[in-house]
Design a protein around this motif. Structure first.
Motif, mmCIF file in Angstrom:
data_model
loop_
_atom_site.group_PDB
_atom_site.id
_atom_site.type_symbol
_atom_site.label_atom_id
_atom_site.label_comp_id
_atom_site.label_asym_id
_atom_site.label_seq_id
_atom_site.Cartn_x
_atom_site.Cartn_y
_atom_site.Cartn_z
ATOM 1 N N LEU A 108 30.342 -35.601 -34.501
ATOM 2 C CA LEU A 108 31.128 -34.376 -34.673
ATOM 3 C C LEU A 108 31.562 -34.244 -36.134
ATOM 4 O O LEU A 108 32.374 -35.033 -36.634
ATOM 5 C CB LEU A 108 32.357 -34.396 -33.756
ATOM 6 N N LEU A 109 30.987 -33.260 -36.786
ATOM 7 C CA LEU A 109 31.342 -32.975 -38.180
ATOM 8 C C LEU A 109 32.722 -32.328 -38.210
ATOM 9 O O LEU A 109 32.994 -31.420 -37.427
ATOM 10 C CB LEU A 109 30.295 -32.006 -38.744
ATOM 11 N N PHE A 110 33.602 -32.773 -39.107
ATOM 12 C CA PHE A 110 34.899 -32.103 -39.237
ATOM 13 C C PHE A 110 34.664 -30.676 -39.740
ATOM 14 O O PHE A 110 33.789 -30.447 -40.589
ATOM 15 C CB PHE A 110 35.802 -32.861 -40.213
ATOM 16 N N PRO A 111 35.471 -29.724 -39.252
ATOM 17 C CA PRO A 111 35.236 -28.316 -39.597
ATOM 18 C C PRO A 111 35.332 -28.026 -41.091
ATOM 19 O O PRO A 111 34.678 -27.098 -41.583
ATOM 20 C CB PRO A 111 36.319 -27.553 -38.824
ATOM 21 N N SER A 112 36.116 -28.787 -41.831
ATOM 22 C CA SER A 112 36.314 -28.459 -43.251
ATOM 23 C C SER A 112 35.366 -29.217 -44.182
ATOM 24 O O SER A 112 35.417 -29.039 -45.404
ATOM 25 C CB SER A 112 37.764 -28.752 -43.657
ATOM 26 N N THR A 113 34.495 -30.053 -43.630
ATOM 27 C CA THR A 113 33.698 -30.933 -44.497
ATOM 28 C C THR A 113 32.766 -30.155 -45.429
ATOM 29 O O THR A 113 32.743 -30.413 -46.643
ATOM 30 C CB THR A 113 32.882 -31.923 -43.631
ATOM 31 N N LEU A 121 34.521 -37.598 -43.099
ATOM 32 C CA LEU A 121 33.590 -36.461 -43.040
ATOM 33 C C LEU A 121 33.309 -36.048 -41.601
ATOM 34 O O LEU A 121 33.069 -34.873 -41.318
ATOM 35 C CB LEU A 121 32.255 -36.831 -43.703
ATOM 36 N N ILE A 122 33.266 -37.050 -40.731
ATOM 37 C CA ILE A 122 32.988 -36.811 -39.311
ATOM 38 C C ILE A 122 34.025 -37.550 -38.472
ATOM 39 O O ILE A 122 34.721 -38.444 -38.974
ATOM 40 C CB ILE A 122 31.560 -37.282 -38.906
ATOM 41 N N GLU A 123 34.111 -37.162 -37.228
ATOM 42 C CA GLU A 123 35.045 -37.804 -36.300
ATOM 43 C C GLU A 123 34.740 -39.300 -36.235
ATOM 44 O O GLU A 123 33.572 -39.696 -36.226
ATOM 45 C CB GLU A 123 34.850 -37.177 -34.913
ATOM 46 N N ASP A 124 35.795 -40.113 -36.233
ATOM 47 C CA ASP A 124 35.597 -41.550 -36.062
ATOM 48 C C ASP A 124 35.618 -41.881 -34.573
ATOM 49 O O ASP A 124 36.672 -42.058 -33.991
ATOM 50 C CB ASP A 124 36.676 -42.352 -36.802
ATOM 51 N N VAL A 125 34.430 -41.897 -33.982
ATOM 52 C CA VAL A 125 34.332 -42.445 -32.633
ATOM 53 C C VAL A 125 34.010 -43.907 -32.884
ATOM 54 O O VAL A 125 33.197 -44.219 -33.736
ATOM 55 C CB VAL A 125 33.224 -41.754 -31.810
ATOM 56 N N HIS A 126 34.663 -44.797 -32.191
ATOM 57 C CA HIS A 126 34.570 -46.226 -32.474
ATOM 58 C C HIS A 126 33.106 -46.670 -32.617
ATOM 59 O O HIS A 126 32.332 -46.555 -31.674
ATOM 60 C CB HIS A 126 35.273 -46.973 -31.339
ATOM 61 N N GLY A 154 21.424 -39.685 -40.455
ATOM 62 C CA GLY A 154 20.489 -38.614 -40.797
ATOM 63 C C GLY A 154 20.969 -37.261 -40.300
ATOM 64 O O GLY A 154 20.763 -36.228 -40.956
ATOM 65 N N ARG A 155 21.626 -37.254 -39.158
ATOM 66 C CA ARG A 155 22.171 -36.002 -38.623
ATOM 67 C C ARG A 155 23.201 -35.417 -39.597
ATOM 68 O O ARG A 155 23.198 -34.217 -39.876
ATOM 69 C CB ARG A 155 22.800 -36.267 -37.249
ATOM 70 N N LEU A 156 24.056 -36.274 -40.112
ATOM 71 C CA LEU A 156 25.054 -35.821 -41.091
ATOM 72 C C LEU A 156 24.368 -35.296 -42.353
ATOM 73 O O LEU A 156 24.678 -34.205 -42.844
ATOM 74 C CB LEU A 156 26.018 -36.968 -41.435
#
Ligand code: MG
Ligand code: ZN
Length: 182
Positions: free
Chosen positions: A28-33, A14-19, A71-73
């Motif tokens: 960072l939300l993926f654009p297509s989510t 759903l969002i970028e996998d930053v370690h 919560g941001r997501l």
């Protein structure tokens, strides 16, 4: 009432996998989510998130960091009219042998008990083999997305039954094209 769910992995799906992501500046939300989840809701699927957050058990970040980041997501999704029925989060390090870490099916069994999820009619979408194994362990169907760690994980799929697609948008197209079970 039994319900068909799509259980969604979070990081890399759903969002970028930053370690071990937990800082808002890395979120960072993926654009297509949002569009993808909207299509699932429109088709009558309910949505839940299942996420392993071993960074908590490893002491890399705290539950409060997790709550803020997650919560941001949820806020972003909610602003688009998308409710997530539940989040099942495992905070434990992999070596603790806990029952809640994917691919253990306890999260999906809880969803069956608490939310009336019809696991046979449900899907799991994620970027790790453990997401696809979770589906198999719960009697659901699994989809590996090639975002996040998907490209690295793909060769480890072995004989685990599942479908491989480019990203969440493609996973949704697949789910909506397959006849509904149950
Ligand atoms: Mg992931
Ligand atoms: Zn756990």
């Amino acid at each position: 009432m039994d319900r068909a769910y799509v259980f969604l992995d979070r990081d890399g799906t759903l969002i970028e996998d930053v370690h071990h992501g937990h800082r808002l500046e890395d979120y960072l939300l993926f654009p297509s989510t949002i569009d993808s989840l909207g299509r699932l809701r429109q088709a009558g699927f309910r949505l839940a998130i299942v996420t392993n957050q071993s960074g908590i058990g490893r002491g890399l970040f705290g539950l409060d960091d997790y709550a803020r980041y997650h919560g941001r997501l949820l806020d972003d999704l909610s602003a688009a009219g998308l409710e997530i029925d539940a989040t099942y989060m495992c905070p434990h390090a992999p070596d603790t042998g806990c029952e809640c870490r994917k691919p253990n099916p306890s999260s999906l069994l809880r969803a069956r008990a608490e939310l009336g999820a019809d696991l046979g009619a449900s899907w799991v979408v994620g970027d790790h083999v453990s997401d696809v194994q979770l589906a198999a362990n719960a009697g659901s169907r699994g989809i590996l997305v090639l975002t996040g760690h998907g490209e690295v994980e793909r060769p480890k799929l072995g004989s685990t039954p599942g479908t491989v697609v480019a990203d969440l948008a493609a996973a949704v197209r697949h789910i909506l094209a397959v006849p509904r079970r149950g």
